[in-house]
Design a protein around this motif. Structure first.
Motif, PDB file in Angstrom:
ATOM      1  N   ASN A 299      12.781   4.971   0.035  1.00  0.00           N
ATOM      2  CA  ASN A 299      13.123   5.305   1.410  1.00  0.00           C
ATOM      3  C   ASN A 299      12.671   4.224   2.381  1.00  0.00           C
ATOM      4  O   ASN A 299      11.487   3.866   2.400  1.00  0.00           O
ATOM      5  N   PRO A 300      13.572   3.712   3.225  1.00  0.00           N
ATOM      6  CA  PRO A 300      13.214   2.635   4.160  1.00  0.00           C
ATOM      7  C   PRO A 300      12.066   2.992   5.099  1.00  0.00           C
ATOM      8  O   PRO A 300      11.189   2.161   5.350  1.00  0.00           O
ATOM      9  N   SER A 301      12.045   4.233   5.615  1.00  0.00           N
ATOM     10  CA  SER A 301      10.981   4.591   6.561  1.00  0.00           C
ATOM     11  C   SER A 301       9.622   4.631   5.874  1.00  0.00           C
ATOM     12  O   SER A 301       8.590   4.351   6.495  1.00  0.00           O
ATOM     13  N   LEU A 302       9.607   4.963   4.569  1.00  0.00           N
ATOM     14  CA  LEU A 302       8.344   4.933   3.830  1.00  0.00           C
ATOM     15  C   LEU A 302       7.858   3.498   3.648  1.00  0.00           C
ATOM     16  O   LEU A 302       6.669   3.202   3.825  1.00  0.00           O
ATOM     17  N   LEU A 303       8.756   2.593   3.299  1.00  0.00           N
ATOM     18  CA  LEU A 303       8.361   1.192   3.141  1.00  0.00           C
ATOM     19  C   LEU A 303       7.821   0.630   4.449  1.00  0.00           C
ATOM     20  O   LEU A 303       6.816  -0.097   4.456  1.00  0.00           O
ATOM     21  N   GLU A 304       8.487   0.946   5.559  1.00  0.00           N
ATOM     22  CA  GLU A 304       8.017   0.469   6.862  1.00  0.00           C
ATOM     23  C   GLU A 304       6.634   1.025   7.180  1.00  0.00           C
ATOM     24  O   GLU A 304       5.780   0.332   7.747  1.00  0.00           O
ATOM     25  N   ALA A 305       6.401   2.281   6.814  1.00  0.00           N
ATOM     26  CA  ALA A 305       5.082   2.874   7.043  1.00  0.00           C
ATOM     27  C   ALA A 305       4.025   2.192   6.187  1.00  0.00           C
ATOM     28  O   ALA A 305       2.923   1.877   6.661  1.00  0.00           O
ATOM     29  N   MET A 306       4.340   1.963   4.928  1.00  0.00           N
ATOM     30  CA  MET A 306       3.382   1.296   4.032  1.00  0.00           C
ATOM     31  C   MET A 306       3.052  -0.106   4.527  1.00  0.00           C
ATOM     32  O   MET A 306       1.944  -0.609   4.318  1.00  0.00           O
ATOM     33  N   ALA A 307       4.000  -0.737   5.179  1.00  0.00           N
ATOM     34  CA  ALA A 307       3.795  -2.102   5.680  1.00  0.00           C
ATOM     35  C   ALA A 307       2.979  -2.136   6.963  1.00  0.00           C
ATOM     36  O   ALA A 307       2.519  -3.215   7.367  1.00  0.00           O
ATOM     37  N   THR A 308       2.771  -0.985   7.593  1.00  0.00           N
ATOM     38  CA  THR A 308       2.156  -0.989   8.922  1.00  0.00           C
ATOM     39  C   THR A 308       1.004  -0.004   9.094  1.00  0.00           C
ATOM     40  O   THR A 308       0.014  -0.314   9.750  1.00  0.00           O
ATOM     41  N   THR A 309       1.133   1.192   8.525  1.00  0.00           N
ATOM     42  CA  THR A 309       0.179   2.278   8.785  1.00  0.00           C
ATOM     43  C   THR A 309      -0.895   2.309   7.702  1.00  0.00           C
ATOM     44  O   THR A 309      -0.590   2.161   6.519  1.00  0.00           O
ATOM     45  N   LYS A 310      -2.136   2.537   8.098  1.00  0.00           N
ATOM     46  CA  LYS A 310      -3.248   2.466   7.136  1.00  0.00           C
ATOM     47  C   LYS A 310      -3.295   3.671   6.205  1.00  0.00           C
ATOM     48  O   LYS A 310      -3.505   3.536   5.012  1.00  0.00           O
ATOM     49  N   ILE A 311      -3.110   4.890   6.755  1.00  0.00           N
ATOM     50  CA  ILE A 311      -3.170   6.108   5.938  1.00  0.00           C
ATOM     51  C   ILE A 311      -1.763   6.676   5.804  1.00  0.00           C
ATOM     52  O   ILE A 311      -1.092   6.950   6.805  1.00  0.00           O
ATOM     53  N   ASN A 312      -1.312   6.853   4.558  1.00  0.00           N
ATOM     54  CA  ASN A 312       0.021   7.393   4.312  1.00  0.00           C
ATOM     55  C   ASN A 312      -0.098   8.657   3.466  1.00  0.00           C
ATOM     56  O   ASN A 312      -0.599   8.614   2.336  1.00  0.00           O
ATOM     57  N   LEU A 313       0.364   9.783   4.028  1.00  0.00           N
ATOM     58  CA  LEU A 313       0.306  11.087   3.371  1.00  0.00           C
ATOM     59  C   LEU A 313       1.717  11.444   2.908  1.00  0.00           C
ATOM     60  O   LEU A 313       2.586  11.742   3.727  1.00  0.00           O
ATOM     61  N   LEU A 314       1.954  11.441   1.604  1.00  0.00           N
ATOM     62  CA  LEU A 314       3.300  11.532   1.071  1.00  0.00           C
ATOM     63  C   LEU A 314       3.494  12.802   0.242  1.00  0.00           C
ATOM     64  O   LEU A 314       2.606  13.201  -0.511  1.00  0.00           O
ATOM     65  N   LEU A 315       4.674  13.407   0.380  1.00  0.00           N
ATOM     66  CA  LEU A 315       5.046  14.518  -0.485  1.00  0.00           C
ATOM     67  C   LEU A 315       5.068  14.033  -1.934  1.00  0.00           C
ATOM     68  O   LEU A 315       5.599  12.964  -2.239  1.00  0.00           O
ATOM     69  N   ASN A 316       4.496  14.837  -2.838  1.00  0.00           N
ATOM     70  CA  ASN A 316       4.294  14.361  -4.218  1.00  0.00           C
ATOM     71  C   ASN A 316       5.539  14.542  -5.091  1.00  0.00           C
ATOM     72  O   ASN A 316       5.551  15.322  -6.053  1.00  0.00           O
TER      73      ASN A 316
END
Length: 385
Positions: A299-316
């Motif tokens: 998912n593009p929005s997940l990649l963008e978050a991983m590239a910018t945001t320190k804590i990522n809480l993801l559905l498993n």
């Protein structure tokens, strides 16, 4: 010269959307001069223009509702076939993004093969699982996907999970597949217009580093209701900032009725943010990102978050775990799963938060950088892998 025709995105310049951004990056950062891109663009007329040294051709399609996208792909494919024949571009590649025109594709595949051309398909995610479709449209999507995979010369999957699914579910067709992910970039020299950012925070009554962030299309399969419910029962004093589209959305009205989230002043729907620089700054300054997507590949929005945001809480789910690996924290759909995690992450030390952020950025750099993705595509198009 290898001519590559790309069908299925709304076109470039990209305003919004994963496929559009992909085509933008692919053409903008082209390395090898042996490749010539031809990009279908949805438009009001049938004119041509040059963008990123790609030949772009507009395709005018009547607005016939959900079937418009199917008609758009068919019209674009007809234009491509005509252009290939007129200009004797034997050996070309036609790359179709998403599986919308499966019932019609065998006819075009035969024509392409007569011209020594190849049909590549990106199957995208599980479109037939999306809740917005009724049972008949879901059946069409599944049929269309099956026929696209059956007839294509190569399926380019943007996640390992999707590639495994294609190989398993369509095993009888012996599909030829490869994996090339979607991309993202780490921008260590990123500078934002501080005045613009401050104004956005002020107008939405949000404080830097004092909010959880959700970015994504407002559809049931992205699990907004679960994320909102869980946030409401958490002890967090921070805000939940939700960047999404709400125009004419019945799902939003049902969500209000089911959760009474409007009574929780922490929850803030702020509409869409199409300014990519502003959106990047909003991600950087979030305390944490919450990702509830359950359908699709990388998912593009997940990649963008991983590239910018320190804590990522993801559905498993598999697709998210594939990307987040050990650099993210995972929650389930059961009651209190996400709420407990939210309560817990607010006790994290600054050192641990920084460690998570660095690991996430390293994953993007090692596996998903646009340079890496573009090199893989160009090697594939030139038959070097």
């Amino acid at each position: 010269m290898k001519n590559v025709f790309i069908i299925g995105s709304k076109g470039i310049p990209a305003n919004y959307g994963g496929f559009e951004t992909f085509v933008e990056k692919l053409t903008e950062n082209k390395i090898n001069k042996e490749i010539k891109y031809h990009v279908a663009c949805m438009g009001e007329n049938n004119e041509e223009f040059q963008y990123n040294n790609a030949r772009c051709f507009k395709v005018s399609v009547p607005d016939i509702g959900p079937a418009k996208a199917v008609l758009y792909d068919l019209y674009a494919l007809k234009e491509v076939m005509k252009y290939i024949k007129t200009n004797n571009l034997n050996g070309s590649i036609v790359y179709i993004l998403a599986c919308r025109i499966g019932p019609f594709i065998n006819h075009y595949k035969k024509q392409l093969h007569k011209l020594d051309c190849f049909l590549y398909v990106n199957p995208d995610g599980h479109e037939w699982k999306r809740a917005k479709w009724n049972i008949f449209i879901k059946k069409y999507w599944k049929l269309s996907e099956r026929l696209m995979i059956k007839n294509c010369d190569l399926a380019i999957c943007d996640s390992v999970g999707i590639e495994n699914y294609i190989k398993k579910d369509y095993k009888k067709y012996k599909p030829n597949t490869t994996y090339i992910a979607y991309g993202a970039n780490i921008d260590n020299n990123f500078m934002i217009n501080q005045e613009k950012l401050d104004e956005w925070y002020k107008s939405n009554k949000i404080e830097k580093n004092n909010y959880y962030l959700i970015v994504g299309r407002f559809v049931p399969e992205n699990n907004f209701e679960i994320m909102i419910r869980e946030f409401m029962i958490s002890n967090s004093k921070k805000d939940l900032v939700i960047i999404t589209n709400l125009e004419n959305n019945k799902f939003y009205d049902n969500l209000k009725k089911n959760t009474d989230f409007e009574k929780d002043l922490r929850i803030k729907f702020v509409g869409t943010v199409y300014d990519q620089e502003l959106l990047k700054a909003i991600r950087i300054n979030a305390y944490a990102y919450i990702h509830g997507h359950s359908v699709g590949g990388t998912n593009p929005s997940l990649l963008e978050a991983m590239a910018t945001t320190k804590i990522n809480l993801l559905l498993n789910v598999d697709f998210n775990i594939e990307v987040g690996s050990s650099a993210a924290i995972y929650w389930g759909k059961q009651i209190n799963s996400l709420a407990d995690i939210i309560n817990n992450v607010e006790t994290f030390s600054n050192e641990y938060i920084q460690k998570l952020g660095n690991e996430a950025k390293q994953i993007i750099q090692d596996r998903y950088s646009w340079d890496l993705i573009i090199n893989k595509y160009e090697a594939l198009f030139l038959n070097r892998i």
